[in-house]
Design a protein around this motif. Structure first.
Motif, PDB file in Angstrom:
ATOM      1  N   LEU A 153       0.859  -1.187   0.000  1.00 45.78           N
ATOM      2  CA  LEU A 153       0.000   0.000   0.000  1.00 45.78           C
ATOM      3  C   LEU A 153       0.896   1.238   0.000  1.00 45.78           C
ATOM      4  N   ARG A 154       1.209   1.707  -1.181  1.00 44.96           N
ATOM      5  CA  ARG A 154       2.141   2.832  -1.322  1.00 44.96           C
ATOM      6  C   ARG A 154       1.665   4.053  -0.548  1.00 44.96           C
ATOM      7  N   ALA A 155       0.372   4.251  -0.475  1.00 42.07           N
ATOM      8  CA  ALA A 155      -0.151   5.462   0.185  1.00 42.07           C
ATOM      9  C   ALA A 155       0.237   5.502   1.652  1.00 42.07           C
ATOM     10  N   ILE A 200      11.111   7.167  -4.078  1.00 39.21           N
ATOM     11  CA  ILE A 200      10.587   8.171  -3.132  1.00 39.21           C
ATOM     12  C   ILE A 200      11.591   9.298  -2.921  1.00 39.21           C
ATOM     13  N   ASN A 201      12.496   9.466  -3.858  1.00 39.73           N
ATOM     14  CA  ASN A 201      13.525  10.508  -3.695  1.00 39.73           C
ATOM     15  C   ASN A 201      12.945  11.906  -3.553  1.00 39.73           C
ATOM     16  N   GLU A 202      11.851  12.178  -4.252  1.00 38.06           N
ATOM     17  CA  GLU A 202      11.233  13.516  -4.155  1.00 38.06           C
ATOM     18  C   GLU A 202      10.681  13.761  -2.756  1.00 38.06           C
ATOM     19  N   HIS A 203      10.131  12.697  -2.161  1.00 41.46           N
ATOM     20  CA  HIS A 203       9.609  12.838  -0.792  1.00 41.46           C
ATOM     21  C   HIS A 203      10.779  13.172   0.155  1.00 41.46           C
ATOM     22  N   PRO A 213       6.420  16.245 -11.156  1.00 40.45           N
ATOM     23  CA  PRO A 213       5.219  16.584 -10.386  1.00 40.45           C
ATOM     24  C   PRO A 213       4.609  15.334  -9.756  1.00 40.45           C
ATOM     25  N   SER A 214       5.312  14.800  -8.748  1.00 40.04           N
ATOM     26  CA  SER A 214       4.854  13.577  -8.071  1.00 40.04           C
ATOM     27  C   SER A 214       3.633  13.866  -7.197  1.00 40.04           C
ATOM     28  N   VAL A 215       2.560  13.089  -7.382  1.00 32.50           N
ATOM     29  CA  VAL A 215       1.347  13.258  -6.574  1.00 32.50           C
ATOM     30  C   VAL A 215       1.671  13.006  -5.101  1.00 32.50           C
ATOM     31  N   GLY A 216       2.271  11.860  -4.835  1.00 29.90           N
ATOM     32  CA  GLY A 216       2.535  11.480  -3.443  1.00 29.90           C
ATOM     33  C   GLY A 216       3.501  12.424  -2.757  1.00 29.90           C
ATOM     34  N   ALA A 217       4.557  12.832  -3.487  1.00 30.62           N
ATOM     35  CA  ALA A 217       5.540  13.737  -2.863  1.00 30.62           C
ATOM     36  C   ALA A 217       4.886  15.090  -2.572  1.00 30.62           C
ATOM     37  N   THR A 219      -2.815   8.447 -16.280  1.00 30.90           N
ATOM     38  CA  THR A 219      -2.204   7.120 -16.471  1.00 30.90           C
ATOM     39  C   THR A 219      -3.130   6.011 -15.970  1.00 30.90           C
ATOM     40  N   ASP A 220      -3.957   6.304 -14.973  1.00 33.73           N
ATOM     41  CA  ASP A 220      -4.825   5.259 -14.399  1.00 33.73           C
ATOM     42  C   ASP A 220      -5.949   4.841 -15.349  1.00 33.73           C
ATOM     43  N   LEU A 221      -6.143   5.605 -16.433  1.00 36.25           N
ATOM     44  CA  LEU A 221      -7.157   5.198 -17.423  1.00 36.25           C
ATOM     45  C   LEU A 221      -6.523   4.756 -18.738  1.00 36.25           C
ATOM     46  N   THR A 279       3.655   7.795 -20.226  1.00 37.01           N
ATOM     47  CA  THR A 279       4.826   8.616 -19.866  1.00 37.01           C
ATOM     48  C   THR A 279       5.064   8.646 -18.354  1.00 37.01           C
ATOM     49  N   ILE A 280       4.152   8.073 -17.562  1.00 32.18           N
ATOM     50  CA  ILE A 280       4.274   8.194 -16.101  1.00 32.18           C
ATOM     51  C   ILE A 280       4.990   7.001 -15.485  1.00 32.18           C
ATOM     52  N   PHE A 281       4.547   5.798 -15.825  1.00 33.79           N
ATOM     53  CA  PHE A 281       5.155   4.594 -15.228  1.00 33.79           C
ATOM     54  C   PHE A 281       5.842   3.754 -16.290  1.00 33.79           C
ATOM     55  N   LEU A 311      -4.449  -3.056 -10.546  1.00 38.34           N
ATOM     56  CA  LEU A 311      -5.821  -2.581 -10.362  1.00 38.34           C
ATOM     57  C   LEU A 311      -6.469  -2.133 -11.670  1.00 38.34           C
ATOM     58  N   ARG A 312      -5.769  -1.356 -12.462  1.00 36.00           N
ATOM     59  CA  ARG A 312      -6.381  -0.776 -13.659  1.00 36.00           C
ATOM     60  C   ARG A 312      -6.358  -1.752 -14.846  1.00 36.00           C
ATOM     61  N   SER A 313      -5.372  -2.649 -14.891  1.00 34.22           N
ATOM     62  CA  SER A 313      -5.381  -3.616 -16.008  1.00 34.22           C
ATOM     63  C   SER A 313      -6.530  -4.599 -15.782  1.00 34.22           C
TER      64      SER A 313
HETATM   65  C1  EPZ Z   1      -0.399   8.336  -7.258  1.00 35.63           C
HETATM   66  O1  EPZ Z   1       0.717   7.473  -7.086  1.00 35.63           O
HETATM   67  C2  EPZ Z   1      -1.621   7.423  -7.339  1.00 35.63           C
HETATM   68  N1  EPZ Z   1      -1.728   6.650  -6.107  1.00 35.63           N
HETATM   69  C3  EPZ Z   1      -1.485   6.463  -8.536  1.00 35.63           C
HETATM   70  O2  EPZ Z   1      -2.689   5.702  -8.607  1.00 35.63           O
HETATM   71  C4  EPZ Z   1      -1.359   7.314  -9.801  1.00 35.63           C
HETATM   72  O3  EPZ Z   1      -1.191   6.463 -10.906  1.00 35.63           O
HETATM   73  C5  EPZ Z   1      -0.140   8.243  -9.672  1.00 35.63           C
HETATM   74  O4  EPZ Z   1      -0.285   9.074  -8.496  1.00 35.63           O
HETATM   75  C6  EPZ Z   1       0.035   9.154 -10.883  1.00 35.63           C
HETATM   76  O5  EPZ Z   1      -1.115   9.924 -11.056  1.00 35.63           O
HETATM   77  C7  EPZ Z   1      -2.221   7.239  -4.994  1.00 35.63           C
HETATM   78  O6  EPZ Z   1      -2.569   8.413  -4.986  1.00 35.63           O
HETATM   79  C8  EPZ Z   1      -2.337   6.376  -3.778  1.00 35.63           C
HETATM   80  P1  EPZ Z   1       3.711   9.716  -8.451  1.00 35.63           P
HETATM   81  P2  EPZ Z   1       2.179   8.104  -6.691  1.00 35.63           P
HETATM   82  O7  EPZ Z   1       4.575   9.935  -7.274  1.00 35.63           O
HETATM   83  O8  EPZ Z   1       2.008   9.275  -5.835  1.00 35.63           O
HETATM   84  C9  EPZ Z   1       8.040   9.310 -10.260  1.00 35.63           C
HETATM   85  C10 EPZ Z   1      -3.985   3.764  -8.921  1.00 35.63           C
HETATM   86  O9  EPZ Z   1      -4.101   2.938  -9.837  1.00 35.63           O
HETATM   87  N2  EPZ Z   1       8.511   9.614  -8.905  1.00 35.63           N
HETATM   88  O10 EPZ Z   1       2.941  10.867  -9.023  1.00 35.63           O
HETATM   89  O11 EPZ Z   1       3.036   6.998  -6.229  1.00 35.63           O
HETATM   90  C11 EPZ Z   1       7.491   7.897 -10.341  1.00 35.63           C
HETATM   91  O12 EPZ Z   1       8.519   6.981 -10.636  1.00 35.63           O
HETATM   92  C12 EPZ Z   1      -2.614   4.261  -8.504  1.00 35.63           C
HETATM   93  O13 EPZ Z   1      -4.945   4.263  -8.278  1.00 35.63           O
HETATM   94  C13 EPZ Z   1       9.864   9.843  -8.682  1.00 35.63           C
HETATM   95  O14 EPZ Z   1      10.674   9.798  -9.602  1.00 35.63           O
HETATM   96  O15 EPZ Z   1       2.672   8.554  -8.142  1.00 35.63           O
HETATM   97  C14 EPZ Z   1       6.506   7.957 -11.467  1.00 35.63           C
HETATM   98  O16 EPZ Z   1       7.206   7.751 -12.674  1.00 35.63           O
HETATM   99  C15 EPZ Z   1      -1.505   3.636  -9.346  1.00 35.63           C
HETATM  100  N3  EPZ Z   1      10.278  10.111  -7.413  1.00 35.63           N
HETATM  101  C16 EPZ Z   1       6.009   9.405 -11.436  1.00 35.63           C
HETATM  102  O17 EPZ Z   1       6.910  10.132 -10.586  1.00 35.63           O
HETATM  103  C17 EPZ Z   1       9.409  10.165  -6.344  1.00 35.63           C
HETATM  104  O18 EPZ Z   1       9.848  10.427  -5.206  1.00 35.63           O
HETATM  105  C18 EPZ Z   1       4.617   9.557 -10.885  1.00 35.63           C
HETATM  106  O19 EPZ Z   1       4.595   9.033  -9.587  1.00 35.63           O
HETATM  107  C19 EPZ Z   1       8.034   9.933  -6.592  1.00 35.63           C
HETATM  108  C20 EPZ Z   1       7.606   9.661  -7.874  1.00 35.63           C
END
Ligand code: EPZ
Length: 454
Positions: free
Chosen positions: A103-105, A135-138, A177-181, A318-320, A340-342, A384-386
């Motif tokens: 659970l990445r969240a 998680i380098n951005e975090h 622009p990392s969502v989680g970070a 990317t989730d769609l 382009t995201i994953f 999840l999405r596939s």
């Molecule tokens: C969130 O994940 C969502 N999860 C993902 O949804 C979603 O696909 C993703 O954002 C992109 O929109 C949650 O919100 C729980 P990111 P997150 O950090 O935050 C790179 C789903 O199916 N990156 O925006 O982990 C990373 O490698 C899930 O519901 C860094 O390089 O995504 C990726 O290529 C899947 N360094 C890109 O950023 C970091 O420190 C986007 O990742 C963090 C991310």
């Protein structure tokens, strides 16, 4: 509120039986957004007062996050889709790996725990099927706010530097622009001393939802949803009641399923501008879209091929990508889908081709030549999405399909098959009573389902 996934056996002993070619009709109710509810749960750690969350989706990911908070001593009371969270008496301790894993969240709790208690220890979230998930951005952002962060035997340990009682506001520019970070740093900065400016911030609606709740709690956050977010730290945050926004990815999944089955349906509630890029592509490919307040209706017939390229919000999500590829696999003409995201989010291509699709993948670009029909078969979702994408193609195909890997699906889609049945689809969740025999059959090769992919 938390669904009893612990009582449901996910030993691959359940599947969806789908008989294809029904058109869908009617209205589907969209649940609260998984990716908003998860971060709002993490944000509840920022106050010792009660947080009431409404419109929380019933998902195994929410259950997992609830268990993580309980492990910290948080009291959770759930009633249907409402969750009351009391983080008054919590003890900061290292979150156990078995709870965090998958659970990445859960990692997003680090910012809240660090800024409220001065320390946090969370196991590395690790990669998953879709990519390495760094998680380098975090970490870089937390260090910019004045934290000492080390990784010790796969555990991220963060604490305030000597003699400091708080984090300090800083100017942070994210490399991506990392969502989680963005979420981690907004939470950390909300109780820091002084002003934090986050540049190149992610702009997803779930981040805007987080900022709305934090501002209700007394935070001072400006310009969420823009690429530069300003946070003026405050000494304390208080409790509040907040309603989770509707899930734009669930809504988009149903709209794409309607387009794939030449159907007319309505999804509601939804905030239409959360899906603008997706609606534009659905219209470009031949569907008619009608927006009325917080509902979106789609009317589809013949679908023609269009190209998409995933991007951070407000781009195509990317989730769609996987669900939309399912649609393009039966569209008229040739299309190109670029992820382009994953780095590893094309695992559904293999099954789509086995069903008769014509897709080649070069790095992160899929070239698709639409075919008339795909044939149903045994399918296994790998994320999840596939899983949702495979269900969509199964709904369009000539015969019966069995979709496995439902533990992925149940992470992010509440009552997915029930909602499909209400729209007229022939879908049923079946449980293999004696999974031992079934798995024995797989082991001896007396079965046509390869469980290793799940
Ligand atoms: C969130 O994940 C969502 N999860 C993902 O949804 C979603 O696909 C993703 O954002 C992109 O929109 C949650 O919100 C729980 P990111 P997150 O950090 O935050 C790179 C789903 O199916 N990156 O925006 O982990 C990373 O490698 C899930 O519901 C860094 O390089 O995504 C990726 O290529 C899947 N360094 C890109 O950023 C970091 O420190 C986007 O990742 C963090 C991310």
């Amino acid at each position: 509120m938390v669904c009893e996934s612990s009582n449901k056996s996910y030993l691959k002993s359940q599947h969806l039986k789908i008989i294809g070619q029904n058109t869908l009709r009617g209205k589907v109710r969209i649940s609260g957004a998984k990716n908003s509810a998860l971060v709002l749960l993490a944000a509840s750690l920022l106050t010792d007062e009660k947080i009431t969350l409404d419109n929380v989706p019933l998902l195994t990911d929410i259950e997992k996050m609830g268990n993580i908070l309980k492990n910290l001593g948080v009291k959770l009371h759930n009633k249907d889709h409402q969750l009351i969270i009391d983080s008054k008496n919590i003890s900061v301790q290292e979150l156990p790996y078995e709870l965090v894993n998958g659970l990445r969240a859960s990692f997003f709790c680090i910012g809240a725990l660090l800024t409220r208690f001065g320390e946090a220890s969370i196991p590395l979230p690790g990669g998953c099927n879709i990519g390495e998930r760094p998680i380098n951005e975090h970490i870089n952002g937390l260090r910019a706010l004045g934290a000492e962060v080390i990784i010790d035997r796969d555990v991220v340990k963060a604490k305030l530097v000597e003699k400091k009682s708080k984090l300090f506001g800083a100017n942070i520019r994210l490399n991506c622009p990392s969502v989680g970070a963005t979420e981690t740093l907004i939470m950390a900065a909300s109780l820091a001393e002084g002003r934090t400016v986050i540049k190149n911030a992610a702009r997803e609606p779930e981040i805007q939802d987080l900022c709305q709740m934090l501002n209700k709690m007394g935070a001072k956050i400006y310009d969420s949803g823009k690429e530069k977010i300003i946070i003026d730290g405050v000494p304390k945050l208080h409790g509040c009641t907040h309603k989770v926004i509707p899930d734009r990815i669930e809504a988009g999944t149903f709209l794409i399923a309607a387009a794939a089955t030449s159907s007319s349906i309505t999804v509601s509630p939804i905030i239409p501008n959360h899906l603008e890029a997706v609606l534009n592509k659905l219209e470009e490919s031949g569907s008619k879209i009608i927006i009325k307040g917080n509902s979106i209706s789609i009317k589809s017939n013949k679908i023609k091929a269009v190209d998409i390229k995933t991007a951070p919000f407000p781009g195509f999500p990317t989730d769609l990508q996987a669900p939309f590829m399912a649609l393009m696999s039966i569209a008229k003409g040739r299309s190109k889908i670029t992820e382009t995201i994953f780095e590893n989010r094309m695992t559904h291509v293999n099954f789509l081709n086995q069903m008769g699709a014509s897709i080649t993948v070069d790095n992160n670009t899929a070239n698709i030549t639409g075919v008339n029909k795909l044939k149903g078969m045994n399918l296994v979702g790998s994320d999840l999405r596939s899983s949702a994408a495979l269900i969509i193609v199964a709904l369009t195909s000539r015969n019966t399909s069995y979709v496995y890997g439902l533990h992925h699906l149940d992470r992010g889609y509440e009552s997915f098959e029930t909602k499909l049945v209400k729209l007229g689809a022939r879908v049923k969740r079946e449980y293999i009573v004696d999974s031992r025999d079934q798995i024995k059959n797989f082991a001896t090769g007396n079965s046509d389902i390869d469980l290793n992919v799940a």
